[in-house]
Each structure stands twice: as C-alpha cells, then as structure tokens.
Write a protein that holds these residues in place. Structure first.
Motif, PDB file in Angstrom:
ATOM      1  N   LEU A  49      36.098  47.007  48.560  1.00 19.36           N
ATOM      2  CA  LEU A  49      35.847  45.760  47.833  1.00 19.36           C
ATOM      3  C   LEU A  49      35.145  46.139  46.542  1.00 19.36           C
ATOM      4  O   LEU A  49      34.033  46.663  46.558  1.00 19.36           O
ATOM      5  N   THR A  53      34.618  41.738  43.096  1.00 24.47           N
ATOM      6  CA  THR A  53      34.751  40.960  44.322  1.00 24.47           C
ATOM      7  C   THR A  53      33.407  40.802  45.012  1.00 24.47           C
ATOM      8  O   THR A  53      33.067  39.717  45.507  1.00 24.47           O
ATOM      9  N   TYR A  57      31.258  37.455  46.224  1.00 25.18           N
ATOM     10  CA  TYR A  57      30.680  37.263  47.560  1.00 25.18           C
ATOM     11  C   TYR A  57      29.157  37.147  47.485  1.00 25.18           C
ATOM     12  O   TYR A  57      28.547  36.451  48.308  1.00 25.18           O
ATOM     13  N   GLN A 115      39.199  46.170  55.316  1.00 25.82           N
ATOM     14  CA  GLN A 115      39.583  44.759  55.310  1.00 25.82           C
ATOM     15  C   GLN A 115      39.559  44.179  56.717  1.00 25.82           C
ATOM     16  O   GLN A 115      39.228  43.003  56.916  1.00 25.82           O
ATOM     17  N   ASN A 326      41.594  42.838  46.172  1.00 25.99           N
ATOM     18  CA  ASN A 326      40.563  42.401  45.237  1.00 25.99           C
ATOM     19  C   ASN A 326      41.124  41.424  44.213  1.00 25.99           C
ATOM     20  O   ASN A 326      40.499  40.395  43.897  1.00 25.99           O
TER      21      ASN A 326
END
Length: 522
Positions: A49, A53, A57, A115, A326
């Motif tokens: 990530l 990204t 988050y 992931q 991403n």
C-alpha cells in the motif's frame, strides 16, 4: 421478492469495493455492498500500500489497524531473482532498494501488507460504519430506471437462492478485471500491453534447500516456460506459482490437475520429486488454478448514466510497481466525495463527469510505468527510472477537469511531490499542523468536507464563510499561519486543491462562493 432501498449499491468486495464503502459511509452515504464469493481471498494480490493510499487510510481512521496487522513476507524477503530455475544458476539477483525518504513529503510511509490481510480489516471498518455488507451475494441484473432517477438491480443470496430487488441512486462496480458490469454497459478498452493468460497456483512446500539462504521475494524464471514467477505467499511454507497457459491451444484452468500443477512447480524450483501440495486459491472452491491475464489496459469510459466503474473494472496494469490496487483505492476516494456532494444536493450532477476526466489519465500513467518495469524485469534487467519517478506516479499526478477551472493546462502530467506548491489540480502538500489538539498533518484534515486553509488574516475568510451560511457546503476554515503565506487555498475532500486566491485578493463571500461553485459545478 424482497426489496431494499439504498443510495449507493457497490458490487464487489475486494480492496477497492470495501474502500468505496468505507469512504462513502464517512460522507454519510447509505451503502449496500454485495460480493459473490463467500469470503475474501487469501491470495496476496497486491503486497504494497503506497504512501498516498496510506494517507487516505490515515484520514479515514483505517491506517492504524493496517499498520498493526501482520506484515507481508516481503518485509524481510527483499531480493529479486532472475534465473532459469530457483535452484539453478542466477542470471541476476538484486536487493529491493530502500524507499526514498518521505520526510517533509508525507506523514505516511508505504505499508508492506498483503491485500489478503487488508481486505478483512476494511470489511470490518465498513460494517462498523453502518454499511450493509453481503458476501456470497451476487448481482443478477441491473438497469437504469425509466425515470432516470436511479438504478434497479436484482441480487441473489447464493446460499439460499433468495432474490432481492435493490433500488439505488447510483451503482459502483468494483467487480474486477472481468467486470460483467462493464461488459453489460458495452464499454470498450484501450489495450496498452497485449494480454498473456496466466494461472496462479498455491503450494505448501519447504524450499529451504533450493533457496540456499537467499531472501527471495520475486523469482522470474524460464522454467517451466519463460514468464513464470515464483513468490512466497504468506509464510515460507506456502508459495505462489504464476505460469503462462494457452487458451489458444484449448487449455483451460480445469486442465490444471494436482499432478500437472506439481510438475510445473517442481520444474520452476528445479528439484524433481520435491515434496509439495497444491491448494485451492479461492476459499470454497475445488479449482487449483486461478486464471487471469498479465496485461495493461484502460477502459474507454468510466461510467454510463448512474453506473460507475472503479479499480480493475476500469484499468489493469502489471503488478510491478504496485500501482494496480493503489490506483483503484484512489479512484474510489475521488468518486466517493463527488457522489456524496451530488446526493446531498450541494453539487451539480455534472460534477460526476469529472471522475473520468481526472482518474483516467492517472490510470494511463500507471499502465505506462508498470508495463515498462515489467518488461525490464522479465528481460533480466534492473529497474531503471522508467518514464517518470515512482513518487510522481504515486502522489504527484495533476487533475485537469471542469472541477478545477484554474488548473494549469500545460506542464507534465505528474510532478515529484517535493515540487507540489498548492497549485490548483494538485495534492495539497503535507504540512505539520495541530489536529484535534495533537501534532498532525494537513493530510488528516481532508476527509468528509471541503477545507479552506488560510494564512495570516484568516479571520476575514472565516467571516466570509459565515456570510455564505448554507451555501458554504459544510466548508471548514483552518488557519495554518505562514504555511499558506498570504493566500487562501480551497481543498476538496480528496485532498486536491480546487482553487487558490491570487495575491491581493480581498476576502469576501462573493469570491468564496465563486470558488465553491467552480469546485462543485453548481
């Protein structure tokens, strides 16, 4: 037949669909998500990530759980190998370079988390926020209502067969590279790299001896045929083999029996008779081989009517560079605030047209970058700089759309984040500020509403916002002191600059209303 009403129906429960649900709920949008599989996949898919990204988050309160989760085996296995077989002579071996420092650029480092680890975290966050998340439920049909006011869809519970009619204002399809939604809409694709069909097979095996003490994360191999990739899955006892197959010769994933899979795995490792056991790649499935295409393409359109496509449904890029998932998460973030603004009545519906205008060029850039890097690695070459710097590809792209009327029409498509200065159409640069009484970043300020950042004299802009009242569209005014010099900068909920005052502008409600109207296309 049962019926339910929702504002947005999300189809697909992978990382992009689940992120879409989280982002929409943080905007107060009613969301129903359906996913045809029983559970999230244990295939790692993306391993990284990126910093942008993780910024998203962070702003949405998810990053802490991701950083607390088990890290990918890539965290300690950092070597890339090019060879005929894993046990054979090396053609090239190199250590993954240390990432460029992000000090002063971002409050978030990239996270090496698989992931398959991230998706259950996102699922929990979506449910916790109030999203109606239904796994083992598939979309049967969908159509735009005759009155043009929304979508009528039918979904089916795959366990019971029960069907439900869903009435939604919008549908967001995050249903992957084989998107049935995209096909139903007749949306074509611009192919950048012709597809190579491949299958992924998971194995349990002890490769201690052929590894010979090497910390190999990615093995590009010539056996059983060129284009083979071997990589650790989630532990050093489970491995993922990716190997080309040939539908043009009549092959299908069903042809990959346990015996054939073992032959291919042993050939890649270079150890005949190696003890190993193939495992199904998809929970609840007996099929050993999971088929997909190593390719690069971008959809011709990102939406049709009130149906929007995100993630692999609109772009597929090679995994090199880690830009696929991403880019998809960032698609979802761009679309979520626009859907929320339209649903709340704060924005004109034409704002939704800017989703494609802004995100499609980003996907084309990612596809070019990843394709070049994939070709270099397959040929046994080291990664070079590629068409642009990786950090420019990750967080330096520039939006040019009607929602950014003052964006510079010229110049490069992406800039190194060190060169970002708050110009319209670019990500507002990271600046250290106080957030909820603690040291934080401007990145954390951009979540569910537009923000006006001001320098000295910000009180005049606050007064202008108060004069606007409801027309201010939930605007938050924050003084950043000298970090914004003597200007005011209007930042969208996705962290991109919509407007910047010019030197000498006098703070006024009329000027602020004009900036908001330009951002929201109302």
């Amino acid at each position: 037949m049962a019926a339910l009403t929702t504002q947005v129906l999300v189809v697909g429960g992978g990382i992009v669909g689940l992120s879409t649900a989280v982002f929409l709920r943080d905007h107060g949008v009613d969301v129903t998500l359906v996913e045809r599989h029983r559970d999230t996949s244990f295939l790692p898919k993306g391993r990284n990530l990126n910093a942008r990204t993780m910024e998203l988050y962070l702003a949405h309160g998810v990053s802490e759980d991701i950083r607390a989760a088990p890290q990918s085996v890539f965290e300690t296995f950092d070597e890339r190998l090019r060879a005929v077989t894993l046990a054979g002579e090396e053609i090239l071996r190199e250590v993954r370079p240390a990432p460029e420092t992000l000090e002063g650029i971002s409050p978030s480092e990239a996270a090496l988390v698989d992931q398959s680890t991230v998706e259950p975290i996102l699922r929990a966050h979506a449910v916790r926020r109030g999203a109606d998340v239904r796994f083992f439920t598939e979309l049967v049909s969908h159509e735009h209502r005759a009155d043009g006011q929304g979508i009528r869809a039918v979904v089916a519970d795959r366990a019971t067969g029960e069907r439900t009619t869903v009435y939604a204002d919008f549908l967001v399809a995050a249903d992957g590279h084989r998107s049935a939604t995209r096909d139903d809409l007749g949306i074509g694709r611009r192919v950048i790299e012709e597809p190579v069909p491949v299958v992924s097979v998971v194995f349990e095996a002890d490769l201690t001896e052929p590894l010979r003490g090497r910390h190999v994360a990615l093995c590009y191999l010539d056996e059983p045929e060129r284009g083979t990739l071997l990589t650790p899955l989630d532990t050093l006892e489970r491995w993922l083999l990716i190997v080309p197959y040939h539908p043009e010769r009549g092959e299908s994933p069903d042809d990959f029996t346990a015996e054939r899979c073992l032959r291919l795995f042993r050939a890649a490792v270079g150890v005949p008779g190696l003890p190993a056991r193939p495992l199904p790649a998809i929970p609840g499935s007996e099929r050993l081989a999971h088929s997909w295409e190593l390719t690069a393409w971008v959809a011709d359109r990102y939406h049709a009517g009130r149906t929007f496509l995100v993630g692999d449904a609109v772009h597929v890029v090679p995994p090199t560079g880690g830009l696929g998932a991403n880019t998809g998460v960032q698609d979802a973030h761009n679309l979520a605030w626009k859907l929320a603004a339209v649903l709340s009545g704060r924005a004109g519906e034409s704002l939704l047209d800017t989703y494609e205008a802004e995100r499609r060029p980003v996907a084309l850039l990612a596809a070019e970058f990843a394709t070049q890097r994939q070709s270099a690695r397959t040929a046994g070459h080291s990664d070079d700089e590629g068409p642009i710097d990786i950090l420019a590809a990750v967080m330096g792209h520039r939006y040019r759309s009607r929602a950014v009327p003052d964006a510079d029409p010229g110049g490069p498509a992406a800039l190194h984040p060190k060169d970002l200065d708050g110009a319209p159409g670019t990500r507002f640069p990271h600046r250290e500020v106080t957030v909820d009484g603690r040291p934080g970043s401007t990145v954390e300020l951009f979540r569910d509403r537009p923000v006006l950042l001001t320098g000295p004299g910000g009180e005049a802009w606050e007064r202008a916002a108060r004069v606007l009242g409801h027309d201010a569209a939930g605007l938050r005014v924050i003084s950043c002191g000298n970090e914004v010099t003597d200007r005011a900068v209007l930042v969208r909920p996705d962290g991109f600059v919509a407007w910047r005052s010019r030197p000498g502008d006098t703070p006024s409600a009329a000027l602020l209303r004009s900036a908001l109207d330009g951002m929201l296309l109302r």
